[in-house]
Scaffold this motif. Structure first.
Motif, PDB file in Angstrom:
ATOM      1  N   MET A   1       0.807  -1.192   0.000  1.00 39.66           N
ATOM      2  CA  MET A   1       0.000   0.000   0.000  1.00 39.66           C
ATOM      3  C   MET A   1       0.857   1.264   0.000  1.00 39.66           C
ATOM      4  O   MET A   1       0.427   2.293  -0.483  1.00 39.66           O
ATOM      5  N   ASP A   2       2.079   1.148   0.533  1.00 35.28           N
ATOM      6  CA  ASP A   2       2.961   2.312   0.546  1.00 35.28           C
ATOM      7  C   ASP A   2       3.310   2.764  -0.860  1.00 35.28           C
ATOM      8  O   ASP A   2       3.471   3.950  -1.108  1.00 35.28           O
ATOM      9  N   THR A   3       3.419   1.816  -1.792  1.00 33.27           N
ATOM     10  CA  THR A   3       3.792   2.194  -3.144  1.00 33.27           C
ATOM     11  C   THR A   3       2.665   2.937  -3.846  1.00 33.27           C
ATOM     12  O   THR A   3       2.922   3.763  -4.710  1.00 33.27           O
ATOM     13  N   VAL A   4       1.419   2.650  -3.487  1.00 31.20           N
ATOM     14  CA  VAL A   4       0.295   3.362  -4.101  1.00 31.20           C
ATOM     15  C   VAL A   4       0.344   4.834  -3.702  1.00 31.20           C
ATOM     16  O   VAL A   4       0.052   5.716  -4.508  1.00 31.20           O
ATOM     17  N   TRP A   5       0.744   5.119  -2.474  1.00 30.69           N
ATOM     18  CA  TRP A   5       0.869   6.509  -2.054  1.00 30.69           C
ATOM     19  C   TRP A   5       1.956   7.224  -2.828  1.00 30.69           C
ATOM     20  O   TRP A   5       1.839   8.421  -3.090  1.00 30.69           O
ATOM     21  N   SER A   6       2.998   6.502  -3.212  1.00 32.65           N
ATOM     22  CA  SER A   6       4.027   7.153  -4.030  1.00 32.65           C
ATOM     23  C   SER A   6       3.456   7.556  -5.382  1.00 32.65           C
ATOM     24  O   SER A   6       3.791   8.615  -5.902  1.00 32.65           O
ATOM     25  N   LEU A   7       2.556   6.753  -5.940  1.00 32.06           N
ATOM     26  CA  LEU A   7       1.914   7.108  -7.209  1.00 32.06           C
ATOM     27  C   LEU A   7       1.018   8.332  -7.035  1.00 32.06           C
ATOM     28  O   LEU A   7       1.053   9.253  -7.849  1.00 32.06           O
ATOM     29  N   VAL A   8       0.241   8.343  -5.969  1.00 37.87           N
ATOM     30  CA  VAL A   8      -0.667   9.473  -5.725  1.00 37.87           C
ATOM     31  C   VAL A   8       0.130  10.764  -5.555  1.00 37.87           C
ATOM     32  O   VAL A   8      -0.197  11.804  -6.148  1.00 37.87           O
ATOM     33  N   ILE A   9       1.180  10.719  -4.770  1.00 38.99           N
ATOM     34  CA  ILE A   9       2.000  11.911  -4.552  1.00 38.99           C
ATOM     35  C   ILE A   9       2.709  12.321  -5.835  1.00 38.99           C
ATOM     36  O   ILE A   9       2.803  13.511  -6.148  1.00 38.99           O
ATOM     37  N   ASP A  10       3.190  11.351  -6.610  1.00 43.19           N
ATOM     38  CA  ASP A  10       3.816  11.669  -7.900  1.00 43.19           C
ATOM     39  C   ASP A  10       2.840  12.386  -8.826  1.00 43.19           C
ATOM     40  O   ASP A  10       3.200  13.363  -9.488  1.00 43.19           O
ATOM     41  N   ILE A  11       1.611  11.917  -8.887  1.00 36.83           N
ATOM     42  CA  ILE A  11       0.607  12.543  -9.754  1.00 36.83           C
ATOM     43  C   ILE A  11       0.304  13.966  -9.291  1.00 36.83           C
ATOM     44  O   ILE A  11       0.255  14.899 -10.103  1.00 36.83           O
ATOM     45  N   ILE A  12       0.109  14.151  -7.999  1.00 39.00           N
ATOM     46  CA  ILE A  12      -0.217  15.480  -7.480  1.00 39.00           C
ATOM     47  C   ILE A  12       0.920  16.465  -7.724  1.00 39.00           C
ATOM     48  O   ILE A  12       0.704  17.586  -8.197  1.00 39.00           O
ATOM     49  N   VAL A  13       2.143  16.047  -7.420  1.00 40.19           N
ATOM     50  CA  VAL A  13       3.294  16.941  -7.585  1.00 40.19           C
ATOM     51  C   VAL A  13       3.542  17.239  -9.057  1.00 40.19           C
ATOM     52  O   VAL A  13       3.782  18.390  -9.436  1.00 40.19           O
ATOM     53  N   THR A  14       3.477  16.221  -9.901  1.00 44.03           N
ATOM     54  CA  THR A  14       3.727  16.423 -11.324  1.00 44.03           C
ATOM     55  C   THR A  14       2.653  17.312 -11.953  1.00 44.03           C
ATOM     56  O   THR A  14       2.972  18.189 -12.766  1.00 44.03           O
ATOM     57  N   ALA A  15       1.403  17.124 -11.576  1.00 40.74           N
ATOM     58  CA  ALA A  15       0.338  17.982 -12.100  1.00 40.74           C
ATOM     59  C   ALA A  15       0.525  19.417 -11.621  1.00 40.74           C
ATOM     60  O   ALA A  15       0.376  20.371 -12.396  1.00 40.74           O
ATOM     61  N   GLY A  16       0.859  19.586 -10.361  1.00 40.55           N
ATOM     62  CA  GLY A  16       1.095  20.937  -9.836  1.00 40.55           C
ATOM     63  C   GLY A  16       2.249  21.627 -10.529  1.00 40.55           C
ATOM     64  O   GLY A  16       2.177  22.817 -10.860  1.00 40.55           O
ATOM     65  N   LEU A  17       3.322  20.887 -10.775  1.00 43.39           N
ATOM     66  CA  LEU A  17       4.462  21.474 -11.481  1.00 43.39           C
ATOM     67  C   LEU A  17       4.127  21.757 -12.946  1.00 43.39           C
ATOM     68  O   LEU A  17       4.645  22.699 -13.539  1.00 43.39           O
ATOM     69  N   GLY A  18       3.242  20.942 -13.541  1.00 40.62           N
ATOM     70  CA  GLY A  18       2.784  21.220 -14.903  1.00 40.62           C
ATOM     71  C   GLY A  18       1.995  22.516 -14.984  1.00 40.62           C
ATOM     72  O   GLY A  18       2.177  23.310 -15.909  1.00 40.62           O
TER      73      GLY A  18
END
Length: 103
Positions: A1-18
């Protein structure tokens, strides 16, 4: 389950930086607001899937890779592709304007 949080955080950060990339570009009228966001998220998700499938999320010393690499790749691809689209679009707009003014 920890790896799913890495995906969620990656999506949020990448979208914000976009969004930040789009807002910081003074010629962002040449492409849409969602281009850098969508590119970053798609590339980031794909990189995350590849890294998790390779097992880097579970190996000691490599657990940082599914967190950092997708964000860096997503932002880098967003920046490069938007610059390419911007240049191509500007050349096409100038050519169309020249054609209209001559005709």
């Amino acid at each position: 389950m920890d790896t799913v949080w890495s995906l969620v955080i990656d999506i949020i950060v990448t979208a914000g930086l976009g969004f930040a990339l789009w807002a910081a570009d003074r010629r962002h009228g040449k492409y849409g607001i969602m281009l850098p966001v969508a590119l970053g998220v798609v590339v980031g998700c794909f990189a995350w899937i590849v890294l998790i499938a390779a097992g880097t999320g579970y190996l000691t010393g490599l657990t940082w890779m599914p967190w950092i690499v997708p964000m860096v790749l997503g932002v880098a691809v967003s920046f490069v592709v938007t610059k390419l689209v911007e240049r191509r679009r500007e050349k096409r707009d100038i050519a169309d304007l020249t054609r209209v003014l001559k005709g």
